[in-house]
Scaffold this active site. Structure first.
Site, mmCIF file in Angstrom:
data_model
loop_
_atom_site.group_PDB
_atom_site.id
_atom_site.type_symbol
_atom_site.label_atom_id
_atom_site.label_comp_id
_atom_site.label_asym_id
_atom_site.label_seq_id
_atom_site.Cartn_x
_atom_site.Cartn_y
_atom_site.Cartn_z
ATOM 1 N N SER A 16 0.606 -1.347 0.101
ATOM 2 C CA SER A 16 -0.025 -0.024 0.079
ATOM 3 C C SER A 16 0.794 1.289 0.258
ATOM 4 C CB SER A 16 -0.994 0.020 1.151
ATOM 5 O OG SER A 16 -2.089 -0.865 0.983
ATOM 6 N N THR A 27 -6.169 -3.535 7.126
ATOM 7 C CA THR A 27 -6.044 -4.911 6.506
ATOM 8 C C THR A 27 -6.262 -5.962 7.658
ATOM 9 O OG1 THR A 27 -5.050 -6.271 4.937
ATOM 10 C CG2 THR A 27 -3.421 -5.056 6.295
ATOM 11 N N LYS A 82 -10.283 -5.842 9.915
ATOM 12 C CA LYS A 82 -11.365 -4.905 9.368
ATOM 13 C C LYS A 82 -12.957 -5.093 10.131
ATOM 14 C CE LYS A 82 -9.651 -5.920 4.828
ATOM 15 N NZ LYS A 82 -9.963 -6.573 3.229
ATOM 16 N N ARG A 121 -17.881 -24.036 2.274
ATOM 17 C CA ARG A 121 -17.597 -24.803 2.844
ATOM 18 C C ARG A 121 -18.733 -25.163 3.997
ATOM 19 N NH1 ARG A 121 -11.548 -25.132 5.335
ATOM 20 N NH2 ARG A 121 -12.411 -23.519 6.717
ATOM 21 N N LEU A 179 -8.877 -13.884 -5.607
ATOM 22 C CA LEU A 179 -8.630 -12.683 -5.029
ATOM 23 C C LEU A 179 -7.274 -12.646 -4.458
ATOM 24 C CD1 LEU A 179 -11.532 -11.872 -4.880
ATOM 25 C CD2 LEU A 179 -11.885 -11.853 -2.536
HETATM 26 P P1 NDP Z 1 -12.192 -15.050 5.956
HETATM 27 O O1 NDP Z 1 -11.312 -15.733 6.863
HETATM 28 O O2 NDP Z 1 -13.255 -14.142 6.392
HETATM 29 O O3 NDP Z 1 -12.974 -16.234 5.231
HETATM 30 C C1 NDP Z 1 -12.301 -17.340 4.675
HETATM 31 C C2 NDP Z 1 -13.254 -18.154 3.626
HETATM 32 O O4 NDP Z 1 -12.609 -19.140 3.384
HETATM 33 C C3 NDP Z 1 -14.440 -18.991 4.435
HETATM 34 O O5 NDP Z 1 -15.555 -18.788 3.647
HETATM 35 C C4 NDP Z 1 -14.001 -20.345 4.723
HETATM 36 O O6 NDP Z 1 -14.910 -21.207 4.831
HETATM 37 C C5 NDP Z 1 -13.300 -20.285 3.225
HETATM 38 N N1 NDP Z 1 -12.105 -21.370 3.404
HETATM 39 C C6 NDP Z 1 -10.998 -21.363 4.026
HETATM 40 N N2 NDP Z 1 -10.170 -22.570 3.755
HETATM 41 C C7 NDP Z 1 -11.023 -23.213 2.619
HETATM 42 C C8 NDP Z 1 -10.583 -24.404 2.198
HETATM 43 N N3 NDP Z 1 -9.740 -25.022 2.312
HETATM 44 N N4 NDP Z 1 -11.542 -24.925 1.253
HETATM 45 C C9 NDP Z 1 -12.592 -24.265 1.139
HETATM 46 N N5 NDP Z 1 -13.341 -23.123 1.627
HETATM 47 C C10 NDP Z 1 -12.099 -22.606 2.413
HETATM 48 O O7 NDP Z 1 -11.354 -14.542 4.613
HETATM 49 P P2 NDP Z 1 -11.609 -13.412 4.043
HETATM 50 O O8 NDP Z 1 -12.796 -13.407 3.232
HETATM 51 O O9 NDP Z 1 -11.134 -11.825 4.462
HETATM 52 O O10 NDP Z 1 -10.298 -13.358 2.595
HETATM 53 C C11 NDP Z 1 -10.790 -14.247 1.716
HETATM 54 C C12 NDP Z 1 -9.428 -14.009 0.777
HETATM 55 O O11 NDP Z 1 -9.464 -12.813 0.068
HETATM 56 C C13 NDP Z 1 -7.961 -13.957 1.330
HETATM 57 O O12 NDP Z 1 -7.212 -14.871 0.596
HETATM 58 C C14 NDP Z 1 -7.536 -12.794 1.212
HETATM 59 O O13 NDP Z 1 -6.230 -12.431 1.036
HETATM 60 C C15 NDP Z 1 -8.373 -12.317 0.088
HETATM 61 N N6 NDP Z 1 -8.663 -10.829 -0.059
HETATM 62 C C16 NDP Z 1 -7.884 -10.176 -1.388
HETATM 63 C C17 NDP Z 1 -8.088 -8.809 -1.320
HETATM 64 C C18 NDP Z 1 -7.371 -8.318 -2.842
HETATM 65 O O14 NDP Z 1 -7.428 -6.774 -2.539
HETATM 66 N N7 NDP Z 1 -6.992 -8.728 -3.814
HETATM 67 C C19 NDP Z 1 -8.852 -7.715 -0.410
HETATM 68 C C20 NDP Z 1 -9.583 -8.677 0.453
HETATM 69 C C21 NDP Z 1 -9.525 -10.125 0.521
HETATM 70 P P3 NDP Z 1 -15.778 -21.663 6.154
HETATM 71 O O15 NDP Z 1 -16.570 -20.592 6.343
HETATM 72 O O16 NDP Z 1 -16.223 -22.880 5.942
HETATM 73 O O17 NDP Z 1 -14.414 -21.688 7.024
#
Ligand code: NDP
Length: 267
Positions: free
Chosen positions: A16, A61, A65, A151, A213
């Site tokens: 950033s 970040t 959040k 999941r 993402l």
């Molecule tokens: P959260 O921790 O809030 O959510 C994680 C999600 O991933 C949940 O739905 C979880 O499922 C699922 N998950 C995790 N591991 C697995 C797996 N092995 N198989 C299937 N589902 C899985 O994370 P965020 O939503 O905050 O972030 C998600 C991604 O987005 C991250 O990689 C982050 O870096 C990226 N990101 C990128 C941005 C960008 O600017 N490019 C901005 C914001 C985020 P369950 O609910 O079942 O646990």
């Protein structure tokens, strides 16, 4: 001179400061943009200390959040529906919270990748904080349908329940994904961070645009998309720069150009 920062834990890896320095140069604006490593259990103290130093705003970040959502004294509609804040603007002792993640993704898809979202069927994998931030900006583009698959099925069902007033949504478990193709698949799970691929049916990616993402490396989702005949495979670097551009505009009123920065970072 504007005073900005990004607060996170960890924070060393953050791009950033570099991205915002490039935005500032476009407008001949002077900014000081720091990285602040906030202790996991004291986001509010770190944020307040930065504000007391005369901050104009800051980005937030992982993993803060939700803390930032609670810290803000006012929220934009985007932030309210997202339930999370990644940008705070300080004005007249008020802390206005915004979430630019979803608009960042939409701007990358439409402006950089020339993808139309209207009337498209979009499958989002994951129902965490990122998905929650994406839904309203995506629904504002009037897709035919957004399917949220997670999941833990109940979380996808809840997001469907919370967002169905804004457009055509549905929510279910990853195991219910059909073999039939969709137009766009967005991997908003954090599985890529662990080098894993969500366990889903083959077939749905046939001729689809697949967007992870995650950025900075080839992910198992991107490999899966290639093996499943995706028409285009993209990582989240463009979204990262676009969400930063939205923050910069939110703070300064100036809308930066992004494409050259994305290209340079990709190189
Ligand atoms: P959260 O921790 O809030 O959510 C994680 C999600 O991933 C949940 O739905 C979880 O499922 C699922 N998950 C995790 N591991 C697995 C797996 N092995 N198989 C299937 N589902 C899985 O994370 P965020 O939503 O905050 O972030 C998600 C991604 O987005 C991250 O990689 C982050 O870096 C990226 N990101 C990128 C941005 C960008 O600017 N490019 C901005 C914001 C985020 P369950 O609910 O079942 O646990």
């Amino acid at each position: 001179m504007y005073k900005f920062a990004v607060l996170g834990h960890p924070i060393k890896h953050s791009l950033s400061p570099d991205i915002h320095a490039q935005f500032a140069r476009q407008f001949d604006i002077q900014i000081d943009y720091d990285k602040i490593l906030a202790p996991i259990d004291s986001f509010a103290q770190s944020a307040q200390a930065f504000i007391d130093q005369g901050a104009d705003g800051f980005n937030v970040t992982v993993p803060f959040k939700l803390d930032a959502f609670n810290f803000a004294t006012e929220l934009t509609l985007n932030a309210k529906t997202a339930g999370a804040v990644n940008t705070i603007k300080i004005t007249n002792n008020q802390y206005l919270g915004e979430n630019t993640d979803g608009t960042g993704l939409v701007n990358d898809l439409i402006n950089n990748l020339n993808i139309t979202l209207t009337d498209k069927v979009i499958l989002i994998l994951g129902a965490g904080g990122a998905t929650q931030g994406l839904l309203l900006p995506l629904l504002n583009q009037h897709p035919k349908r957004i399917m949220i698959a997670n999941r833990t099925a109940s979380k996808a069902e809840k997001l469907h329940h919370d967002f169905s007033a804004y457009g055509n949504t549905c929510g279910f478990g990853l195991d219910k994904i059909k073999h039939t193709p969709v137009d766009i698949i967005i991997n908003a799970t954090s599985a890529s961070l662990d080098g894993k691929m969500p366990d889903i049916a083959n077939g749905c990616a046939d001729n689809a645009i697949c967007y992870d993402l995650m950025y900075g490396q080839q992910t198992p989702f991107m490999d899966w998309a290639k093996n499943n005949n995706a028409s285009l495979i993209v990582d989240g670097l463009g979204m990262l720069v676009e969400q930063a551009a939205c923050s910069f505009e939110f703070w300064t009123g100036n809308k930066p150009k992004t494409q050259a920065i994305i290209k340079a970072l990709r190189r």
